[in-house]
Design a protein around this motif. Structure first.
Motif, PDB file in Angstrom:
ATOM      1  N   GLU A 220       1.254  -1.070   0.477  1.00 25.09           N
ATOM      2  CA  GLU A 220       0.606  -0.198   0.090  1.00 25.09           C
ATOM      3  C   GLU A 220       0.352   1.276  -0.055  1.00 25.09           C
ATOM      4  OE1 GLU A 220      -2.616  -0.937   3.178  1.00 25.09           O
ATOM      5  OE2 GLU A 220      -3.473  -2.057   2.168  1.00 25.09           O
ATOM      6  N   LEU A 221       1.966   1.129   0.884  1.00 23.66           N
ATOM      7  CA  LEU A 221       2.637   1.965   0.627  1.00 23.66           C
ATOM      8  C   LEU A 221       3.441   2.454   0.037  1.00 23.66           C
ATOM      9  CD1 LEU A 221       3.864   2.163   4.857  1.00 23.66           C
ATOM     10  CD2 LEU A 221       2.349   3.736   3.679  1.00 23.66           C
ATOM     11  N   LYS A 222       3.314   1.685  -1.440  1.00 23.79           N
ATOM     12  CA  LYS A 222       4.395   1.915  -2.875  1.00 23.79           C
ATOM     13  C   LYS A 222       3.356   2.460  -3.707  1.00 23.79           C
ATOM     14  CE  LYS A 222       7.282  -2.329  -2.725  1.00 23.79           C
ATOM     15  NZ  LYS A 222       6.917  -4.140  -3.877  1.00 23.79           N
ATOM     16  N   GLY A 223       2.139   2.508  -3.162  1.00 22.25           N
ATOM     17  CA  GLY A 223       1.009   3.640  -3.883  1.00 22.25           C
ATOM     18  C   GLY A 223       0.289   2.824  -5.013  1.00 22.25           C
ATOM     19  N   LEU A 224       0.384   1.419  -4.262  1.00 26.44           N
ATOM     20  CA  LEU A 224      -0.027  -0.158  -6.060  1.00 26.44           C
ATOM     21  C   LEU A 224      -1.847   0.953  -5.852  1.00 26.44           C
ATOM     22  CD1 LEU A 224       1.928  -2.422  -5.361  1.00 26.44           C
ATOM     23  CD2 LEU A 224       1.997  -0.896  -6.780  1.00 26.44           C
TER      24      LEU A 224
ATOM     25  N   ARG B  91      -1.451   7.989  -3.951  1.00 23.15           N
ATOM     26  CA  ARG B  91      -1.138   7.162  -4.253  1.00 23.15           C
ATOM     27  C   ARG B  91       0.360   7.293  -5.066  1.00 23.15           C
ATOM     28  NH1 ARG B  91      -5.780   4.862  -6.571  1.00 23.15           N
ATOM     29  NH2 ARG B  91      -4.849   5.004  -8.398  1.00 23.15           N
ATOM     30  N   ARG B  94       2.973   8.211  -2.490  1.00 23.53           N
ATOM     31  CA  ARG B  94       3.386   6.723  -1.565  1.00 23.53           C
ATOM     32  C   ARG B  94       4.125   6.057  -2.822  1.00 23.53           C
ATOM     33  NH1 ARG B  94      -2.091   4.217   0.772  1.00 23.53           N
ATOM     34  NH2 ARG B  94      -2.221   5.915   2.070  1.00 23.53           N
ATOM     35  N   GLY B  95       5.563   5.717  -2.472  1.00 22.06           N
ATOM     36  CA  GLY B  95       6.434   4.679  -3.510  1.00 22.06           C
ATOM     37  C   GLY B  95       6.669   5.966  -4.177  1.00 22.06           C
ATOM     38  N   GLN B 126       5.239   3.417 -10.723  1.00 22.61           N
ATOM     39  CA  GLN B 126       4.882   4.970 -10.795  1.00 22.61           C
ATOM     40  C   GLN B 126       5.590   5.510 -11.816  1.00 22.61           C
ATOM     41  OE1 GLN B 126       3.147   6.317  -8.267  1.00 22.61           O
ATOM     42  NE2 GLN B 126       2.917   5.644  -6.225  1.00 22.61           N
TER      43      GLN B 126
END
Lengths: 318, 545
Positions: A220-224, B91, B94-95, B126
């Motif tokens: 989740e913290l990878k932005g997926l 989103r 993040r990452g 990303q």
């Protein structure tokens, strides 16, 4: 030998041993059942000599161990004996019906398994919101209603009122695949409704269990997005329990479709078994029992093998 | 580009709690915290458990763990208030702009996927790099972080590399998308002390070389002093003190910060061995059932009445196995144990009730060592009934005595474990073991799960009780500061063997063997530049050899 090969070999050996034990139970069980085959074949008016002759011919007087061994070796070579009532070769009579049963089970599985997993994923994605609750309620309702009732209700509305599909699922070898599928559409629908809930709920529970893990937070913290998290990170770790419940349900599709086959007059193994139980035709009952046991044990063995193979610690040892 | 990368203003964070038997209610766990972080700088967030430091770290990614919700304030990253963004904006952040390194890399890597797939995932997803570029970058990072075989380690699965290596892989994962800010959440806490120092250095160099900014969260002030530019001290969701690292370490203003800096104030004079030992471990060799190698090799140690023997070692050194052998849970293959002048049965089943009474144990996890449905009085009263047949008023009188000894007092007698803090729970466990009037207590990492100040209190209590009850402790720990604080004798264990054994002053003074030297020099000191000194010293030594 690598540990995974050893584990797999152990699991397969265990299945074979289990099948052997089941064959003993089936054989012993049919022996201790009350009733006399010779009497039921010849009827009440048979003379004692005729009965004795028939018993000798059937081999009923031989010691049970000898009969069991002869039966087992025959079965291993594909010879399941002859039906007492009709004198037909059982293997021959069963083979087309067995394939019919597998055909129905296969297409029901093709519809039910992906649908159940997809609904499970959907329920996880919208956990505790309306899609989750709707899916749970509908699948629970469909598993709670007896399958013959669902069968007749679908038959009434879809076959009789709407006339979309035939109400009787008769198939024969001369039909094309499309015609066959058209014929068995209703039984497939009923079977799907029956097995859907179990598989979907297990998928949901298994994935939700995995969703508690720290690596889900990492994802989740990878932005997926939510579906990527579930599909890429949660699902691969939930395969073992999901495959387990899928295999149990596939086994049910093969061995538990008796009611559906009777409702839709489908020429499968279940109906054949029911007919011959009522005629006390022991060799047929034994043969069906053995085949059902083999299917059950085999599918569960596949589930365990998939579970072993899906574990990266076993697949890639240190 | 502004000169502040991360700007946090009056951040308030809340959570819903579910107290047993009551309605769920909302509480505030962070009460208006503000700070700034410039590009390329490191801010250390420090505090004890419940201070809200991890919660604040995750808030900089607009993330709330479990039922945690950000209820107020502003979090500006690269000039945007991320709390005002929608799902999609968050989103994208993040990452890409902000990444995260968690305490347990072992749990934070997906066991079913290769390391490389996970390291490059955020960068590729990303659209920061193509898959190929990201992989090349990951391999460079693996090399920079000192991982072995950097070209191929990504093809492995997480379980195929060690804990320290996985923690570095996690750092590579966070740095791979070229973020502006990395949140390090206790990245070395779960590691052994000799591993921690290498990972710490690797992280520090990676931060310096990539020019990334970092929030470094830890409860260990000595660790954060090595990597931070600024430090913020937190307590119960409030800022206690916020300033430059030099000021916080060398000139703390607040009482709480001073207590954190000077923790482990215990002075304990080593006692000389006097009479016959209460416990003699003789030539113990042991292995676990179904395994092919010994986890203990010919171990010999003595414990004297009323004294403390500290058994110190890293994970896998065999120190807990030694405790299992002494308690009879694991019968040894060879050797014997003498206790209070008699030979103990190697197996638990062969021991008398008197053996069991005189040899008690206290565990690391106090909350799972107590029945949650029994009151404190019942828990402490049980050994009094079992060993001494006490009943009624006599039993109650003794329970109150014990509660006074552990500084809790009579009012705790009807409380349940769930109503106690971590330190209080451990005190109840101590009282329970003392109730049996033992000659000796095995303390297995009894302070490891506690915050430093609380742990300090427990150690003081144990030393006081030793004087009153004349009980001997076998103290198992990985923490050398604890060892210094309370021991009379020390056994350093390494790979199942006793590496060094003797009186405290002798074991902790040079000349050292190689392992003890490595172990002692790896313990972080509350001193700026300590990390560089140690590393430089080691490099010189290895160059000299």
């Amino acid at each position: 030998m690598s540990p995974i090969v050893k584990l797999l070999a152990q699991r397969i050996a265990l299945s074979l041993l289990l099948l052997l034990l089941i064959s003993i139970v089936i054989f012993a069980g049919t022996i201790v059942l009350p009733g006399d085959v010779a009497q039921s074949i010849l009827g009440q008016s048979a003379t004692p000599e005729a009965l004795a002759n028939l018993r000798a011919e059937l081999g009923v007087n031989d010691p049970p161990v000898e009969r069991y061994i002869a039966w087992l070796f025959g079965a291993m070579q594909g010879d399941l004996g002859t039906a007492l009532t009709s004198g037909q070769d059982i293997a021959q009579a069963l083979s087309s019906r067995f394939w019919n049963t597998l055909f129905l089970a296969f297409w029901a599985a093709v519809v039910a398994v992906p649908l159940a997993i997809f609904l499970g994923l959907l329920a996880v994605r919208f956990k505790d919101r309306w899609p989750d609750k709707t899916i749970s309620a509908v699948t629970l309702a469909s598993i709670s209603i007896p399958e013959f009732l669902i069968g007749y209700v679908l038959m009434y509305f879809i076959a009789v009122q709407l006339r979309w599909f035939p109400s009787v699922a008769m198939v024969n070898d001369n039909m094309s695949l499309f015609e066959k599928l058209n014929a068995i559409a209703l039984p497939i629908a009923v079977l799907t409704l029956v097995v859907l809930a179990h598989m979907m709920r297990m998928t949901r529970a298994a994935i939700l269990n995995v969703m508690q893990s720290a690596y889900i937070e990492t994802a989740e913290l990878k932005g997926l997005n939510a579906f990527q998290v579930i599909y890429r990170h949660a699902f691969p770790n939930a395969i073992a329990p999901i495959v387990n419940v899928v295999m149990l349900n596939l086994a049910y599709l093969v061995v538990g479709v008796v009611v559906i086959e009777v409702v839709f007059v489908y020429p499968g193994m279940g109906q054949y078994l029911v007919d011959h139980v009522s005629k006390r035709d022991v060799p047929v009952v034994q043969a069906c029992g053995l085949i059902f046991a083999a299917v059950y044990i085999g599918l569960n063995m596949i589930a365990d093998i998939v579970a072993i193979l899906s574990n990266p610690r076993l697949r890639h040892p240190k | 580009m502004s000169d502040t990368l991360l700007k946090v203003r009056d951040l308030k964070i809340g959570a819903t709690i579910y107290p047993p038997g009551e309605r769920p209610r909302d509480i505030e766990i962070v009460h208006g915290v503000s700070f700034d972080l410039a590009p390329g700088k490191v801010l250390g967030l420090i505090g004890e458990s419940g201070a809200g430091k991890s919660t604040i770290g995750l808030a900089s990614m607009a993330y709330g763990r479990g039922g945690v919700k950000i209820t107020g304030g502003e979090v500006w990253v690269n000039g945007r208030d991320i709390l005002k963004g929608n799902h999609k904006d968050i989103r994208k952040l993040r990452g890409a702009e902000v990444t995260y390194v968690s305490q347990s890399a072992a749990a934070s890597f997906n066991p079913a996927k290769k390391i490389m797939d996970q390291v490059v995932e955020a960068a590729v997803e990303q659209k920061k790099f193509s898959r190929k570029e990201a992989e090349a970058r990951a391999r460079t990072l693996f090399a920079k972080l000192g991982l072995p075989d950097p070209d191929n380690i990504g093809e492995r699965y997480p379980h195929q590399v060690s804990g320290g290596q996985l923690q570095r892989c996690m750092t590579a994962l966070a740095l791979c998308p070229e973020p502006d800010l990395v949140v390090f959440d206790e990245p070395t806490t779960a590691l052994d002390v000799t591993t921690q120092i290498d990972v710490l250095m690797a992280i520090k160099e990676a931060i310096r070389d990539t020019g990334v900014a970092a929030l470094y969260i830890t409860h260990d002030l000595a660790v954060v002093a090595q990597v931070s530019d600024d430090i913020m001290v937190l307590k119960m969701g409030n800022t206690v003190e916020y300033g430059h690292v030099d000021q916080i370490i060398n000139n703390p203003q607040e009482e709480y910060t001073k207590a954190l800096v000077s923790v482990r104030s215990i002075e304990h004079e080593e006692k000389a061995p006097t009479e016959e030992p209460v416990l003699s471990v003789r030539n113990i060799t042991a292995r676990y059932k179904g395994t092919q190698f010994d986890v203990l090799h010919n171990v010999n140690v003595d414990l004297y009445p009323g004294q403390t023997l500290a058994v110190v070692g890293e994970s896998g050194s065999g120190k807990s196995t030694l405790a299992r052998v002494i308690t009879g849970l694991l019968p040894p293959r060879e050797g014997e144990i003498e206790f209070a002048g008699r030979k103990l049965s190697p197996d638990l089943k062969g021991r008398t009730r008197e053996d069991l009474r005189e040899l008690q144990m206290i565990y690391q996890m106090a909350d799972v060592a107590m029945n949650p449905r029994q009151t404190v009085g019942t828990i402490i009263g049980r050994p009094l009934e079992f060993y001494f047949g006490m009943r009624g008023a006599e039993k109650k009188k003794r329970i109150i005595e014990l509660l006074d000894e552990i500084e809790l007092g009579e009012k705790f007698i009807d409380r349940y474990p769930a109503e106690l803090s971590g330190g209080q729970k451990q005190r109840v466990c101590i009282a329970r073991s003392l109730a049996a009037k033992p000659k000796m207590i095995i303390c297995d990492e009894v302070t490891s799960a506690l915050d430093p100040l609380v742990a300090d209190g427990i150690l003081k209590l144990l030393l006081d009780l030793q004087k009153i009850e004349d009980v001997a402790y076998l103290f198992i720990t990985h923490d050398l500061a604890t060892v210094r604080a309370i021991s009379d004798n020390i056994a350093v264990m390494y790979q199942g063997k006793v590496q060094r054994y003797g009186g405290k002053s002798k074991v902790l003074s040079p000349p050292f063997d190689d392992y003890t030297d490595l172990l002692l020099s790896s313990v972080p000191e509350m001193k700026l530049g300590w990390l560089e000194e140690v590393i430089a010293h080691r490099k010189m030594e290895s160059a000299g050899n």
